[in-house]
Design an enzyme around this catalytic site. Structure first.
Site, PDB file in Angstrom:
ATOM      1  CG  ASP A 132      -8.082  -7.184 -19.857  1.00  0.00           C
ATOM      2  OD1 ASP A 132      -7.365  -6.281 -19.395  1.00  0.00           O
ATOM      3  OD2 ASP A 132      -8.582  -8.084 -19.155  1.00  0.00           O
ATOM      4  CG  PHE A 186      -4.102  -9.162 -25.012  1.00  0.00           C
ATOM      5  CD1 PHE A 186      -2.795  -9.615 -25.022  1.00  0.00           C
ATOM      6  CD2 PHE A 186      -4.459  -8.149 -25.882  1.00  0.00           C
ATOM      7  CE1 PHE A 186      -1.856  -9.066 -25.894  1.00  0.00           C
ATOM      8  CE2 PHE A 186      -3.538  -7.586 -26.758  1.00  0.00           C
ATOM      9  CZ  PHE A 186      -2.233  -8.046 -26.766  1.00  0.00           C
ATOM     10  CB  CYS A 220      -3.801  -3.328 -15.025  1.00  0.00           C
ATOM     11  SG  CYS A 220      -2.526  -4.331 -15.817  1.00  0.00           S
ATOM     12  CB  CYS A 252      -0.916   0.025   1.222  1.00  0.00           C
ATOM     13  SG  CYS A 252      -2.248  -1.184   1.172  1.00  0.00           S
TER      14      CYS A 252
END
Length: 420
Positions: free
Chosen positions: A341, A273, A367, A71
């Site tokens: 993707d 993908f 992403c 994080c």
């Protein structure tokens, strides 16, 4: 003697969520508007203390925050966090000179993360270390829990400790990928190399003791007590060992709904993908789908699910390396839309081919903000306009953001290209 500390004004956040001082120094843990006492070490600074806190500072929810590298943003208020994360997409497109209206950040955390990779190290003469990597280091932070995990990940850390302990005698660093499925935890171990029978038997005994669905080693099944399945819409798919899966169930659902809306009028879609079919198996309920991916095990899982899922229209799939063999303009002429993707590396060659085609519509899932923006530049230069860009947050508190976007050509432009 330690270098004397000095006070700096923090004026911005960088792409990693770290503070940027007025003099350009990077100050981890600091927020814009704060005064920070630091010790400088080149362009980076060690934070000594916050001498004047910003109103946007929040209390971290995890005791390991600041040490664990998972994080980066638990110290931000929700408002600042959402602004920063949306800004990652805005700035990436700006750097590539792509004009687009970026929507507000959509919360896609849902019930939490359903997969994680733990790391195990066996320092000589010391206790085993099993956990996540430390910030900017390969050292291990030993954790007992993660507040971002979904309920299905209960027992994941215990499983990682037990299974890595079975391989302690090899004295090799081990990575333990754990995925929560409908049938229990699915674990894939990496780093040990091929196993002797004794190690495999230890893993099998641990899988029995902890009621794990499956344990694999480098993608090779050691023991499968139950086929680990996930639901892609109404289809049930048995995941290949170590196979890709969106980080949260909520994220996958939101992305699929985005794609379904964007492709509502499309009759023939290329899903590129495609993985094991998270989009293809949903889209095939209303349209013909051709799916392609380099992962042969994922394609096999998709085809098994296709054969056992009633109500699908034609769904064909091919194992194909789209980095080396993208669908070219002639191939794409058979479709009226494509969904891409790709992994974090993006879809450079496939985007070039899409730009050169007459295809009127592309839905892009990504992403990685940098490769998304790079590939978007090719599509825009090829005659597409960006109709929508939506950032989704399924990697809560991290610098990673998921992106869903629609690229569409005008009908005039499409007809003109078809005449060439």
């Amino acid at each position: 003697m330690a270098d004397p500390a000095e006070e700096l004004s923090i004026v911005a956040l960088d792409a990693h969520g770290e503070g940027v001082a007025a003099n350009g120094a990077i100050v981890p843990g600091a927020l814009p508007g704060e005064r920070a006492l630091v010790r400088l070490a080149g362009k980076r600074a060690e934070l000594v203390e916050i001498s004047r806190a910003a109103p946007e500072r929040a209390e971290p929810i995890c005791p390991w925050y600041g040490r664990c590298g998972g994080c980066a943003a638990q110290h931000m208020s929700d408002r600042l966090y959402r602004q920063w994360k949306r800004g990652l997409v805005v700035e990436a497109l700006k750097r590539e000179g792509v004009a687009a209206e970026v929507g507000e950040l959509v919360d896609a955390h849902g019930a939490g993360r359903r997969r994680a990779t733990f790391h195990a190290r066996f320092p000589h003469g010391q206790a085993d270390e099993v956990g996540f990597m430390r910030v900017r280091s390969h050292d291990i932070v030993v954790v007992d829990d993660c507040p971002l995990f979904s309920p299905g990940m209960a027992g994941a850390i215990a499983a990682a400790r037990a299974l890595s302990g079975d391989l302690r005698g090899l004295m090799k660093p081990i990575d333990i990928g754990v995925t929560a499925t409908l049938d229990g935890l699915d674990v894939d171990l990496r780093g040990s190399g091929a196993l002797e029978r004794a190690e495999a038997q230890k893993l099998a005994r641990t899988a029995d003791a902890l009621d794990l669905a499956r344990v694999s080693n480098h993608g090779e099944i050691v023991i499968e007590r139950r086929p680990p399945r996930v639901a892609f819409g109404e289809a049930l798919v048995k995941l290949p060992p170590g196979g890709f899966l969106q980080a949260t169930e909520a994220g996958e659902t939101l992305l699929a709904e985005f794609a379904e809306r964007a492709l509502a009028d499309s009759k023939r879609v290329a899903d590129l993908f495609c993985g094991a079919g998270a989009f293809a198996l949903r889209l095939a309920r209303r349209r013909e789908v051709f799916a392609a991916d380099a992962d042969a095990a994922a394609i096999a899982a998709l085809m098994r699910a296709t054969a056992t899922t009633p109500g699908l229209r034609k769904l064909a799939a091919e194992t194909r390396d789209l980095f080396r063999r993208p669908l070219r303009a002639d191939d794409l002429a058979a479709f009226d839309a494509a969904l891409i993707d790709p992994p974090r590396a993006g879809a450079l060659e496939q985007s070039r081919a899409l730009a050169a085609s007459t295809l009127p519509l592309v839905v892009s899932i990504s992403c990685n903000v940098a490769t998304f923006a790079r590939d978007a530049r090719f599509l825009v230069d090829g005659g597409f306009r960006i109709e929508a860009v939506t950032p989704l947050d399924q990697f809560r508190f991290s610098p990673h953001v998921e992106i869903a976007a629609v690229f569409r050509r005008s009908r005039t432009k499409t007809r003109a290209r078809r005449l060439l």
